[in-house]
Design a protein around this motif. Structure first.
Motif, PDB file in Angstrom:
ATOM      1  N   HIS A 138      13.081  -8.727  -1.462  1.00  0.00           N
ATOM      2  CA  HIS A 138      13.889  -7.517  -1.519  1.00  0.00           C
ATOM      3  C   HIS A 138      12.992  -6.299  -1.364  1.00  0.00           C
ATOM      4  N   HIS A 139      13.580  -5.225  -0.822  1.00  0.00           N
ATOM      5  CA  HIS A 139      12.879  -3.950  -0.702  1.00  0.00           C
ATOM      6  C   HIS A 139      13.655  -2.880  -1.459  1.00  0.00           C
ATOM      7  N   LEU A 140      12.947  -2.090  -2.223  1.00  0.00           N
ATOM      8  CA  LEU A 140      13.515  -0.914  -2.875  1.00  0.00           C
ATOM      9  C   LEU A 140      12.781   0.315  -2.355  1.00  0.00           C
ATOM     10  N   TRP A 141      13.536   1.322  -1.942  1.00  0.00           N
ATOM     11  CA  TRP A 141      12.939   2.597  -1.550  1.00  0.00           C
ATOM     12  C   TRP A 141      13.146   3.568  -2.702  1.00  0.00           C
ATOM     13  N   ALA A 142      12.046   4.058  -3.266  1.00  0.00           N
ATOM     14  CA  ALA A 142      12.110   4.868  -4.478  1.00  0.00           C
ATOM     15  C   ALA A 142      11.514   6.251  -4.244  1.00  0.00           C
ATOM     16  N   ASP A 143      12.093   7.237  -4.933  1.00  0.00           N
ATOM     17  CA  ASP A 143      11.504   8.568  -4.921  1.00  0.00           C
ATOM     18  C   ASP A 143      10.245   8.626  -5.772  1.00  0.00           C
ATOM     19  N   ALA A 144      10.111   7.714  -6.720  1.00  0.00           N
ATOM     20  CA  ALA A 144       8.910   7.644  -7.548  1.00  0.00           C
ATOM     21  C   ALA A 144       8.746   6.219  -8.054  1.00  0.00           C
ATOM     22  N   VAL A 145       7.500   5.804  -8.235  1.00  0.00           N
ATOM     23  CA  VAL A 145       7.171   4.481  -8.759  1.00  0.00           C
ATOM     24  C   VAL A 145       6.242   4.662  -9.950  1.00  0.00           C
ATOM     25  N   LEU A 146       6.583   4.025 -11.069  1.00  0.00           N
ATOM     26  CA  LEU A 146       5.746   4.058 -12.263  1.00  0.00           C
ATOM     27  C   LEU A 146       5.118   2.686 -12.452  1.00  0.00           C
ATOM     28  N   GLY A 147       3.822   2.619 -12.350  1.00  0.00           N
ATOM     29  CA  GLY A 147       3.096   1.361 -12.522  1.00  0.00           C
ATOM     30  C   GLY A 147       2.744   1.144 -13.979  1.00  0.00           C
ATOM     31  N   CYS A 148       3.562   0.351 -14.665  1.00  0.00           N
ATOM     32  CA  CYS A 148       3.327  -0.008 -16.068  1.00  0.00           C
ATOM     33  C   CYS A 148       2.994  -1.483 -16.133  1.00  0.00           C
ATOM     34  N   ASP A 149       2.206  -1.936 -15.170  1.00  0.00           N
ATOM     35  CA  ASP A 149       1.992  -3.365 -14.952  1.00  0.00           C
ATOM     36  C   ASP A 149       0.660  -3.877 -15.482  1.00  0.00           C
ATOM     37  N   GLY A 150       0.092  -3.217 -16.470  1.00  0.00           N
ATOM     38  CA  GLY A 150      -0.996  -3.788 -17.241  1.00  0.00           C
ATOM     39  C   GLY A 150      -2.370  -3.720 -16.609  1.00  0.00           C
ATOM     40  N   ALA A 151      -3.309  -4.403 -17.268  1.00  0.00           N
ATOM     41  CA  ALA A 151      -4.717  -4.310 -16.887  1.00  0.00           C
ATOM     42  C   ALA A 151      -4.983  -4.810 -15.481  1.00  0.00           C
ATOM     43  N   ASN A 152      -4.227  -5.802 -15.013  1.00  0.00           N
ATOM     44  CA  ASN A 152      -4.419  -6.345 -13.661  1.00  0.00           C
ATOM     45  C   ASN A 152      -3.439  -5.720 -12.679  1.00  0.00           C
ATOM     46  N   SER A 153      -3.192  -4.450 -12.826  1.00  0.00           N
ATOM     47  CA  SER A 153      -2.147  -3.722 -12.127  1.00  0.00           C
ATOM     48  C   SER A 153      -2.237  -3.802 -10.603  1.00  0.00           C
ATOM     49  N   LEU A 154      -1.132  -4.264  -9.988  1.00  0.00           N
ATOM     50  CA  LEU A 154      -1.005  -4.190  -8.536  1.00  0.00           C
ATOM     51  C   LEU A 154      -0.846  -2.736  -8.092  1.00  0.00           C
ATOM     52  N   THR A 155      -0.193  -1.937  -8.919  1.00  0.00           N
ATOM     53  CA  THR A 155       0.000  -0.524  -8.586  1.00  0.00           C
ATOM     54  C   THR A 155      -1.335   0.192  -8.485  1.00  0.00           C
ATOM     55  N   ARG A 156      -2.246  -0.100  -9.397  1.00  0.00           N
ATOM     56  CA  ARG A 156      -3.561   0.537  -9.345  1.00  0.00           C
ATOM     57  C   ARG A 156      -4.281   0.186  -8.046  1.00  0.00           C
ATOM     58  N   GLN A 157      -4.162  -1.064  -7.627  1.00  0.00           N
ATOM     59  CA  GLN A 157      -4.770  -1.457  -6.357  1.00  0.00           C
ATOM     60  C   GLN A 157      -4.109  -0.728  -5.194  1.00  0.00           C
ATOM     61  N   ALA A 158      -2.783  -0.570  -5.267  1.00  0.00           N
ATOM     62  CA  ALA A 158      -2.044   0.032  -4.163  1.00  0.00           C
ATOM     63  C   ALA A 158      -2.432   1.485  -3.925  1.00  0.00           C
ATOM     64  N   ILE A 159      -2.779   2.225  -4.982  1.00  0.00           N
ATOM     65  CA  ILE A 159      -3.138   3.630  -4.795  1.00  0.00           C
ATOM     66  C   ILE A 159      -4.649   3.811  -4.624  1.00  0.00           C
ATOM     67  N   GLY A 160      -5.379   2.704  -4.573  1.00  0.00           N
ATOM     68  CA  GLY A 160      -6.815   2.776  -4.326  1.00  0.00           C
ATOM     69  C   GLY A 160      -7.626   3.275  -5.508  1.00  0.00           C
ATOM     70  N   ALA A 161      -7.113   3.104  -6.719  1.00  0.00           N
ATOM     71  CA  ALA A 161      -7.853   3.532  -7.910  1.00  0.00           C
ATOM     72  C   ALA A 161      -8.816   2.439  -8.351  1.00  0.00           C
ATOM     73  N   ALA A 162      -9.975   2.851  -8.831  1.00  0.00           N
ATOM     74  CA  ALA A 162     -10.984   1.912  -9.320  1.00  0.00           C
ATOM     75  C   ALA A 162     -11.182   2.118 -10.814  1.00  0.00           C
ATOM     76  N   TRP A 163     -11.682   1.090 -11.479  1.00  0.00           N
ATOM     77  CA  TRP A 163     -12.005   1.217 -12.905  1.00  0.00           C
ATOM     78  C   TRP A 163     -13.316   1.970 -13.073  1.00  0.00           C
ATOM     79  N   GLU A 164     -13.342   2.920 -13.995  1.00  0.00           N
ATOM     80  CA  GLU A 164     -14.579   3.526 -14.461  1.00  0.00           C
ATOM     81  C   GLU A 164     -14.941   2.829 -15.773  1.00  0.00           C
ATOM     82  N   ASP A 165     -16.103   2.226 -15.807  1.00  0.00           N
ATOM     83  CA  ASP A 165     -16.540   1.475 -16.979  1.00  0.00           C
ATOM     84  C   ASP A 165     -17.125   2.434 -18.007  1.00  0.00           C
ATOM     85  N   LEU A 166     -16.547   2.462 -19.210  1.00  0.00           N
ATOM     86  CA  LEU A 166     -17.033   3.332 -20.279  1.00  0.00           C
ATOM     87  C   LEU A 166     -17.943   2.592 -21.248  1.00  0.00           C
TER      88      LEU A 166
END
Length: 549
Positions: free
Chosen positions: A158-186
């Motif tokens: 299925h496809h959903l077209w959204a005006d906004a997407v909230l990635g609340c998908d945890g530490a192994n987030s697919l959303t984080r990968q999709a926006i090209g964000a990387a982990w900064e190690d503290l």
């Protein structure tokens, strides 16, 4: 079986139905914003993970309409206690039974109970649909326009077209990968085993958290509920099996040989990380998708719920009222510094309490023991751990001349409204509010009328003096409160008006030409206050006339 391939449009897609995702959906639904929540699992995870809520989170639960329902699930906690390796008390960091937000500074609870309450509360809202048993496989294309979310279930793709997407998908987030964000190690990573136990034994417990500062076996202990307890023990390199009975013996009655049911025993790696970016266009990261916090100060879930509370009122204004898109930029600029502060505090507490595993561990423990003897230090450390929001478009800069209230939360005392005792936020509603120390000046009244704001005097609220004292300490004659109860701007003592109106007004004006979409209804006879209500699942409402896509 022929698999279906469907496409549909929705204002908001939320990926993940954990506490942060469902909180986001519920807050949006109460503002009339439609959403679909996609969750891989069919039901709530049955075992407790997060155990602690602070007073600010209790206030957020109140804003969701579940404050009273949550109260029986929560048990006030005394705070945190540091023990040496012989279990002698080094220091106590007491938490107050009444914090600035109107609730105990620390409340203990079981996460599955909270998650079921959240889902049960969300279910009647027609604005939201929870789709369980789904797997999100793609997020795209261009984040500057509507976002396509692709997912699979038993019926196909299925496809959903959204005006906004909230990635609340945890530490192994697919959303984080999709926006090209990387982990900064503290710079914190340790393996611990978490042990949840049910027993009727009279376990030695001070109704708070014990942190054992030991070079060999640092540990954490707390009571979860009437007969459930949690221990956490750090694992040495290569260690897998632990002598559980020996490790918990210091808390158990002498020679206890009764019931001791291990509900869960699992090894975890505690990490400190923060995402390099939290937003790309209309795609956002929240909760563990944006930050990972070691558990030593009990702020992991709290930080995620703050993310949801900060973002949802801004997103609703943009989607439903046509507010300036730049409003959404303030989500990361406000939340990321706070999350980084909490993570660093957790790391510092972790290293101080556990000592780490390097050669300086014993020195740190000795310095900690000395520091805890400094008068007033433990009391100060036990106060609210949330720093003020950073100055920006929605928070004017703070300085000594004009006080330090900007970016801080308004306290929430009990107030008396027309003979009815209630919490302050129930009077404020979901509005921007001008709160004044005395009778509002003509200029403030004119501003309130022109922008559709409600203006309230603390004298009319009939609280216990908390609000007047707060304004006096902050050297303010009036403050402008945001819907999330943070101070946006101030009228300094003796001043004539707000200091930065020209900076924030353009951001908050909507396509309707008003500051607020709906001017509160006229005062009813005999009432001092305008009613202010959010959408509820049983009360008819009208959605905004404008939507940005």
């Amino acid at each position: 079986m022929t698999l279906k391939h469907t496409t549909s449009d929705i204002p908001v897609v939320i990926i993940g139905a954990g506490p942060v995702g469902v909180t986001s959906a519920l807050l949006l639904a109460r503002r009339g914003v439609r959403s679909i929540v996609l969750e891989r699992h069919d039901d709530v995870y049955p075992l407790p993970r997060a155990l602690v809520a602070d007073d600010e989170v209790r206030r957020i639960l109140q804003a969701m309409g579940i404050g009273e329902a949550f109260a029986p699930m929560a048990r006030p906690g005394n705070g945190l206690r540091l023990l040496d390796n012989r279990h002698r008390v080094m220091a106590e960091f007491r938490r107050s039974g009444q914090g600035v937000h109107g609730y105990p500074q620390t409340s203990m609870f079981e996460q599955p109970e909270l998650e079921r309450l959240l889902r049960d509360t969300l279910a009647p809202y027609p604005e939201c649909e929870l789709r369980s048993g789904t797997e999100v496989t793609g997020i795209g294309p261009d984040p500057q326009g509507p976002v396509r979310v692709t997912y699979r279930d038993d019926e196909g793709e299925h496809h959903l077209w959204a005006d906004a997407v909230l990635g609340c998908d945890g530490a192994n987030s697919l959303t984080r990968q999709a926006i090209g964000a990387a982990w900064e190690d503290l710079r914190f990573e340790e393996r611990w085993t978490v042990l949840d136990v049910r027993t009727t034994a009279e376990v030695r417990c001070w109704e708070g958290v014990d942190q054992v500062c030991s070079p060999d076996r640092p540990a954490t202990f707390m009571r979860i509920s009437e007969d459930r307890y949690r221990w956490e023990f750090r694992l040495s390199e290569g260690e897998e099996q632990l002598p559980i009975r020996d490790l918990v013996r210091p808390w158990m009655p002498p020679s206890f040989d009764g019931d001791f049911e291990i509900i869960r025993e699992r090894a975890y790696t505690f990490r400190a990380r923060i995402a390099s970016r939290w937003r790309s266009g209309r795609v956002f990261l929240l909760g563990d998708a944006a930050h990972l916090t070691p558990p030593f100060i009990g702020q992991g879930l709290c930080t995620g719920l703050r993310d949801a509370y900060n973002l949802t009122w801004k997103l609703a204004r943009v989607l439903e009222q046509g507010a300036d898109e730049r409003l959404l930029d303030t989500y990361e600029s406000e939340r990321k510094p706070h999350a980084r502060h909490v993570i660093r505090l957790a790391v510092a507490m972790g290293w101080a309490m556990t000592g780490g595993q390097d050669g300086a561990a014993d020195i740190r423990r000795r310095l900690l023991a000395l520091a805890c003897r400094i008068p007033g230090l433990t009391e100060a450390a036990g106060r609210d751990m949330s720093p003020p929001l950073s100055a920006g478009p929605l928070v004017r800069s703070r300085n000594r001349r004009y006080g330090r209230l900007a970016g801080t939360p308004c306290p929430q005392p009990w107030v008396d409204v027309d003979g009815r005792r209630t919490r302050l936020d129930e009077v404020l509603g979901d509005h921007f509010t001008i709160l004044t120390a005395g009778c509002p000046s003509p200029s403030l009244k004119a501003l309130a009328r022109g922008l559709g704001l409600q203006a309230l005097s603390v004298a009319d609220l009939q609280d216990d003096g908390t609000l007047a004292a707060w304004l006096r300490r902050g050297r303010a004659d009036a403050v402008l409160l945001r819907p999330d109860r943070f101070v946006m701007d101030v009228v300094p003592a003796g001043g004539r008006g707000f200091l930065d109106t020209a900076a924030w007004a353009p951001l908050l004006c909507t396509t309707h030409g008003h500051f607020e979409q709906t001017v509160p209804a006229p005062r009813s006879a005999g009432s001092r206050f305008r009613p202010s209500k959010l959408v509820s699942p049983t009360v008819p409402h009208h959605r905004g006339a404008s939507q940005i896509s």
